[in-house]
Design a protein around this motif. Structure first.
Motif, PDB file in Angstrom:
ATOM      1  N   TYR A 199       0.844  -1.193   0.000  1.00 40.34           N
ATOM      2  CA  TYR A 199       0.000   0.000   0.000  1.00 40.34           C
ATOM      3  C   TYR A 199       0.881   1.245   0.000  1.00 40.34           C
ATOM      4  CZ  TYR A 199      -3.309  -3.414   2.001  1.00 40.34           C
ATOM      5  OH  TYR A 199      -4.088  -4.524   2.235  1.00 40.34           O
ATOM      6  N   SER A 203      -2.730   5.400   2.384  1.00 39.99           N
ATOM      7  CA  SER A 203      -3.799   4.418   2.230  1.00 39.99           C
ATOM      8  C   SER A 203      -4.389   4.029   3.583  1.00 39.99           C
ATOM      9  CB  SER A 203      -3.269   3.153   1.553  1.00 39.99           C
ATOM     10  OG  SER A 203      -2.721   3.432   0.286  1.00 39.99           O
ATOM     11  N   LEU A 204      -5.590   3.468   3.528  1.00 39.35           N
ATOM     12  CA  LEU A 204      -6.142   2.746   4.662  1.00 39.35           C
ATOM     13  C   LEU A 204      -5.629   1.313   4.561  1.00 39.35           C
ATOM     14  CD1 LEU A 204      -9.840   4.032   4.733  1.00 39.35           C
ATOM     15  CD2 LEU A 204      -7.934   4.736   6.205  1.00 39.35           C
ATOM     16  N   VAL A 205      -4.881   0.886   5.568  1.00 38.71           N
ATOM     17  CA  VAL A 205      -4.196  -0.407   5.517  1.00 38.71           C
ATOM     18  C   VAL A 205      -4.823  -1.359   6.525  1.00 38.71           C
ATOM     19  CG1 VAL A 205      -1.996  -1.594   5.848  1.00 38.71           C
ATOM     20  CG2 VAL A 205      -2.053   0.661   4.752  1.00 38.71           C
ATOM     21  N   ASP A 206      -5.390  -2.439   6.024  1.00 36.03           N
ATOM     22  CA  ASP A 206      -5.993  -3.445   6.896  1.00 36.03           C
ATOM     23  C   ASP A 206      -4.927  -4.409   7.397  1.00 36.03           C
ATOM     24  OD1 ASP A 206      -8.648  -2.526   6.642  1.00 36.03           O
ATOM     25  OD2 ASP A 206      -8.852  -3.560   4.717  1.00 36.03           O
ATOM     26  N   LEU A 207      -4.798  -4.492   8.711  1.00 33.94           N
ATOM     27  CA  LEU A 207      -3.917  -5.480   9.319  1.00 33.94           C
ATOM     28  C   LEU A 207      -4.778  -6.657   9.743  1.00 33.94           C
ATOM     29  CD1 LEU A 207      -1.650  -3.146  11.492  1.00 33.94           C
ATOM     30  CD2 LEU A 207      -1.217  -4.038   9.200  1.00 33.94           C
ATOM     31  N   PRO A 208      -4.546  -7.839   9.161  1.00 33.38           N
ATOM     32  CA  PRO A 208      -5.457  -8.976   9.375  1.00 33.38           C
ATOM     33  C   PRO A 208      -5.328  -9.575  10.771  1.00 33.38           C
ATOM     34  CG  PRO A 208      -3.567  -9.644   8.069  1.00 33.38           C
ATOM     35  CD  PRO A 208      -3.436  -8.163   8.254  1.00 33.38           C
ATOM     36  N   ASN A 212      -6.214  -7.225  13.506  1.00 36.17           N
ATOM     37  CA  ASN A 212      -7.594  -6.780  13.296  1.00 36.17           C
ATOM     38  C   ASN A 212      -7.811  -5.283  13.508  1.00 36.17           C
ATOM     39  OD1 ASN A 212      -8.674  -9.369  12.683  1.00 36.17           O
ATOM     40  ND2 ASN A 212      -8.696  -9.872  14.859  1.00 36.17           N
ATOM     41  N   ILE A 213      -6.983  -4.469  12.862  1.00 35.47           N
ATOM     42  CA  ILE A 213      -7.228  -3.037  12.877  1.00 35.47           C
ATOM     43  C   ILE A 213      -6.935  -2.481  11.482  1.00 35.47           C
ATOM     44  CG2 ILE A 213      -6.635  -2.777  15.330  1.00 35.47           C
ATOM     45  CD1 ILE A 213      -4.076  -1.373  14.407  1.00 35.47           C
ATOM     46  N   THR A 214      -7.422  -1.271  11.241  1.00 35.43           N
ATOM     47  CA  THR A 214      -7.139  -0.564  10.003  1.00 35.43           C
ATOM     48  C   THR A 214      -6.329   0.678  10.326  1.00 35.43           C
ATOM     49  OG1 THR A 214      -9.172  -1.353   8.949  1.00 35.43           O
ATOM     50  CG2 THR A 214      -8.135   0.593   8.003  1.00 35.43           C
ATOM     51  N   ASP A 216      -4.845   4.263   9.282  1.00 33.94           N
ATOM     52  CA  ASP A 216      -4.889   5.409   8.389  1.00 33.94           C
ATOM     53  C   ASP A 216      -3.465   5.943   8.295  1.00 33.94           C
ATOM     54  OD1 ASP A 216      -5.143   7.810   7.074  1.00 33.94           O
ATOM     55  OD2 ASP A 216      -6.802   8.554   8.294  1.00 33.94           O
TER      56      ASP A 216
END
Length: 225
Positions: A199, A203-208, A212-214, A216
């Protein structure tokens, strides 16, 4: 600056002389063009741990893929990125802590030793462990922020990707300052991360899972070189 043009020396002659003086008797060190080498190219885990323990304060050593490495000292932008992450996780996951400069045993047989820029784990997770190098079990994520040195490509983008995956660490977040991107390595299976989306800053980055957070990441543009 690209990895091919980054030529910052990793160790001063003064620090090398002090490290060589303190080295275990059977470990012979060399300094060639600012790079630290062990004669014979390999060092045992026991000798490494003794050498790392006796190293001058400004010298951070790692053992990656059986080879001695010097972790570059962070510059102010590097520190700023780590502090930004520390503050974010304090807000978003207050039951966890991002431990800076955390020593971890990595690789498939825990013989590698990495000093992660950040290790995300429950509060007080490491207090029951002895020594400077903790077992990675229970670590949810590791973070590395690249440095502008000539070895960052191999160290952060190749060797540590493999080492952290082999250790079973669920997520490895690489903040790559050479191209202003974040790479999220996840789903380690058979010693390899199966996913590694990239990314750009902002970007908004999803951490799986299990993070479990996004994130910014707009703020990272302030730290771009």
């Amino acid at each position: 600056m690209t990895p091919s043009t980054a030529q910052h020396p990793q160790m001063s002659a003064e620090d090398f002389e002090e490290l060589a003086r303190r080295a275990p008797e059977n470990v012979r060190l060399e300094l060639v063009h600012g790079r630290l080498y062990v004669k014979g190219d390999r060092i045992t885990v026991e000798d490494f741990e003794e050498l790392a323990r006796k190293a001058p304060e400004a010298v951070k050593l790692e053992l990656i893929d059986g080879k001695l490495e010097v972790k570059p000292l962070p510059d102010q932008r590097h520190r700023g990125i780590v502090m930004w992450l520390l503050r974010l996780f304090l807000q978003l996951r207050p039951e966890l802590a991002l431990y800076p400069e955390q020593g971890l045993k990595i690789d498939a047989y825990r013989k590698g030793h990495a000093c992660a820029d950040g290790a995300l784990a429950p509060l007080d997770h490491f207090i029951a462990q002895e020594g400077d190098w903790a077992d990675p079990d229970g670590v949810l994520m590791v973070v590395e922020v690249t440095s502008h040195d000539r070895d960052t490509d191999r160290r952060d983008r190749v060797d540590k990707v493999r080492g952290y995956a082999e250790a079973g660490i669920p997520v490895y977040l690489l903040i790559d300052r050479d191209n202003d991107t974040l790479v999220v390595h996840s789903d380690p299976r058979h010693g390899t991360y199966q996913r590694n989306p990239s990314y750009p800053y902002g970007s908004l980055v999803d951490l799986p899972a299990p993070v479990n957070i996004t994130l910014d990441t707009e703020k990272l543009k302030d730290y771009a070189d």
